[in-house]
Write a protein that holds these residues in place. Structure first.
Motif, PDB file in Angstrom:
ATOM      1  N   PHE A 345      -4.617 -12.226  -5.210  1.00  0.00           N
ATOM      2  CA  PHE A 345      -5.408 -11.419  -4.281  1.00  0.00           C
ATOM      3  C   PHE A 345      -5.093 -11.650  -2.807  1.00  0.00           C
ATOM      4  N   ASP A 346      -3.958 -12.216  -2.508  1.00  0.00           N
ATOM      5  CA  ASP A 346      -3.544 -12.394  -1.115  1.00  0.00           C
ATOM      6  C   ASP A 346      -3.504 -11.024  -0.427  1.00  0.00           C
ATOM      7  N   ARG A 347      -4.135 -10.921   0.735  1.00  0.00           N
ATOM      8  CA  ARG A 347      -4.197  -9.634   1.444  1.00  0.00           C
ATOM      9  C   ARG A 347      -2.818  -9.093   1.793  1.00  0.00           C
ATOM     10  N   ASN A 348      -1.838  -9.953   1.916  1.00  0.00           N
ATOM     11  CA  ASN A 348      -0.475  -9.497   2.224  1.00  0.00           C
ATOM     12  C   ASN A 348       0.076  -8.573   1.137  1.00  0.00           C
ATOM     13  N   ILE A 349      -0.405  -8.720  -0.091  1.00  0.00           N
ATOM     14  CA  ILE A 349       0.015  -7.814  -1.176  1.00  0.00           C
ATOM     15  C   ILE A 349      -0.383  -6.389  -0.836  1.00  0.00           C
ATOM     16  N   VAL A 350      -1.603  -6.216  -0.318  1.00  0.00           N
ATOM     17  CA  VAL A 350      -2.109  -4.884   0.040  1.00  0.00           C
ATOM     18  C   VAL A 350      -1.355  -4.332   1.251  1.00  0.00           C
ATOM     19  N   ILE A 351      -1.157  -5.179   2.255  1.00  0.00           N
ATOM     20  CA  ILE A 351      -0.436  -4.747   3.461  1.00  0.00           C
ATOM     21  C   ILE A 351       0.964  -4.259   3.098  1.00  0.00           C
ATOM     22  N   ASN A 352       1.664  -5.000   2.264  1.00  0.00           N
ATOM     23  CA  ASN A 352       3.028  -4.615   1.870  1.00  0.00           C
ATOM     24  C   ASN A 352       3.051  -3.304   1.091  1.00  0.00           C
ATOM     25  N   ALA A 353       2.031  -3.080   0.265  1.00  0.00           N
ATOM     26  CA  ALA A 353       1.955  -1.815  -0.483  1.00  0.00           C
ATOM     27  C   ALA A 353       1.819  -0.636   0.482  1.00  0.00           C
ATOM     28  N   TYR A 354       0.986  -0.791   1.510  1.00  0.00           N
ATOM     29  CA  TYR A 354       0.837   0.271   2.505  1.00  0.00           C
ATOM     30  C   TYR A 354       2.128   0.503   3.279  1.00  0.00           C
ATOM     31  N   LEU A 355       2.769  -0.572   3.696  1.00  0.00           N
ATOM     32  CA  LEU A 355       4.009  -0.430   4.462  1.00  0.00           C
ATOM     33  C   LEU A 355       5.086   0.275   3.637  1.00  0.00           C
ATOM     34  N   GLN A 356       5.150  -0.038   2.356  1.00  0.00           N
ATOM     35  CA  GLN A 356       6.124   0.625   1.473  1.00  0.00           C
ATOM     36  C   GLN A 356       5.858   2.126   1.394  1.00  0.00           C
ATOM     37  N   GLU A 357       4.602   2.506   1.191  1.00  0.00           N
ATOM     38  CA  GLU A 357       4.270   3.931   1.045  1.00  0.00           C
ATOM     39  C   GLU A 357       4.448   4.688   2.353  1.00  0.00           C
TER      40      GLU A 357
END
Length: 375
Positions: A345-357
């Motif tokens: 659940f590291d928030r960086n996982i979510v940030i990276n998903a947004y940056l990819q999209e």
């Protein structure tokens, strides 16, 4: 690049999406935020966001007011001319999505939970699903915070766009660092963090507090959160009886988590419960309903205990089971919860998903532009 964010209030945007906004700004993007003015707006402006005051009734169902919001979003998008729009929560998702479709603007939607309007069957549910279908129709990507919500939208053919599953909003592991587990010499402290409303299971918690305190007077129930429904009189009554301690809204929830022995959330439904992520990240066991949005955050018997939603007996049993655990088992539960947050659940996982999209959208737009130039 210009990025427009549509949201319904500043607290959620600042507490759970600040790191994403900071990263977008760090990459030299202009980030505009559209939401009603509140005490969190200056904090968002301080990190570099450009604020656009937007009237929005979070719980209103007036069609005329909602139509005005749609027109407002259309006008806003035409003025700002964003390269991509990010939307959060139901009204920005629906009316922001429709506005993006009208203006042919790429957008990414985040389904932060189904909400009461969808969870309850009836006319309101049918209308909401119809509006959602319109709002999501041309989304570049729809993020879901739990698999049950994703399956519901896909099975009901509400979404036909690309979908991705993300671990909620993630948790900032540095901000919610692992804390030393407090001793249980004189009290066992349970902490509820959330809006004081029926759908959060507050009525079951009130009843459970009465029953538990009869047998275990050393147990303390601390409640944090604003009242969204008429529970003020009940809160005052329970405080006078020393059954709960109500602390109102708090900006710094971590200091309360630090003093607690476990966090408790009897919610009926969630997207993915941030309070459980933050508590587990701080090394605190969680007691939560066995509903989508909660069950993903804990491992029953290892990092906390689950119980049935809307079931006082099940809630009381979970509380008593935890109270009777030896101290070292309580502490180990908290440590196991922290490890789960670090792994999943590291928030960086979510940030990276947004940056990819976002990069996919921009690359596609650049490709289409080059094709048009050649033609």
């Amino acid at each position: 690049m210009r990025i427009l964010v549509l949201a319904n209030f500043g607290m959620g945007l600042y507490n759970f999406r600040k790191e994403l906004l900071e990263e977008l700004i760090k990459q030299d993007n202009e980030v505009y935020i559209s939401l009603p003015d509140d005490e969190y707006v200056p904090k968002l402006e301080k990190i570099g966001c450009k604020f656009i005051d937007t009237h929005l009734e979070r719980r209103g169902t007036n069609p005329l007011t909602d139509f005005k919001l749609l027109l407002n979003y259309v006008g806003l998008i035409k003025r700002v001319k964003p390269d991509v729009v990010l939307t959060y929560t139901i009204k920005p998702n629906v009316y922001g999505g429709i506005a993006c479709s009208i203006t042919k603007t790429p957008y990414i939607t985040n389904i932060t939970g189904l909400g009461t309007s969808i969870e309850n069957n009836g006319l309101i549910q049918k209308i909401t699903l119809m509006l959602y279908k319109l709002g999501l129709r041309k989304a570049s990507c729809v993020f879901f915070q739990n698999q049950a919500n994703r399956t519901f939208f896909e099975d009901n053919r509400i979404v036909k766009s690309k979908t991705r599953l993300i671990p909620g909003s993630g948790v900032n592991l540095e901000q919610h660092k692992s804390e030393e587990y407090p001793m249980c010499d004189d009290k066992v402290r349970f902490l509820f963090i959330g809006r004081i409303m029926k759908a959060k299971g507050i009525e079951e918690l009130f009843e459970a507090a009465k029953l538990v305190k009869e047998k275990y007077p050393h147990v303390q129930f601390d409640l944090i959160g604003g009242t969204e429904e008429n529970y003020n009189k009940k809160l005052d009554e329970l405080e006078r009886l020393d059954l709960i301690k109500y602390h109102g809204r708090q900006d710094d929830v971590h200091s309360f988590i630090k003093k607690s022995h476990a966090t408790i959330l009897p919610s009926y439904h969630e997207g993915l419960a941030n309070v459980l992520l933050e508590s587990a990240s701080s090394g605190r066991p969680v007691l939560a309903s066995r509903v989508p949005g909660c069950i993903e955050t804990y491992e029953d018997g290892l990092t906390g205990f689950g119980f049935e939603a809307m079931n006082v007996d099940s809630l009381v049993n979970a509380i008593i089971k935890f109270v009777n655990l030896p101290y070292y088992e309580k502490r180990e539960m908290g440590m196991a919860g922290r490890r789960k947050m670090e792994n999943d659940f590291d928030r960086n996982i979510v940030i990276n998903a947004y940056l990819q999209e976002i990069n996919l959208i921009i690359n596609k737009e650049n490709y289409n532009e080059s094709i048009r130039e050649v033609s």
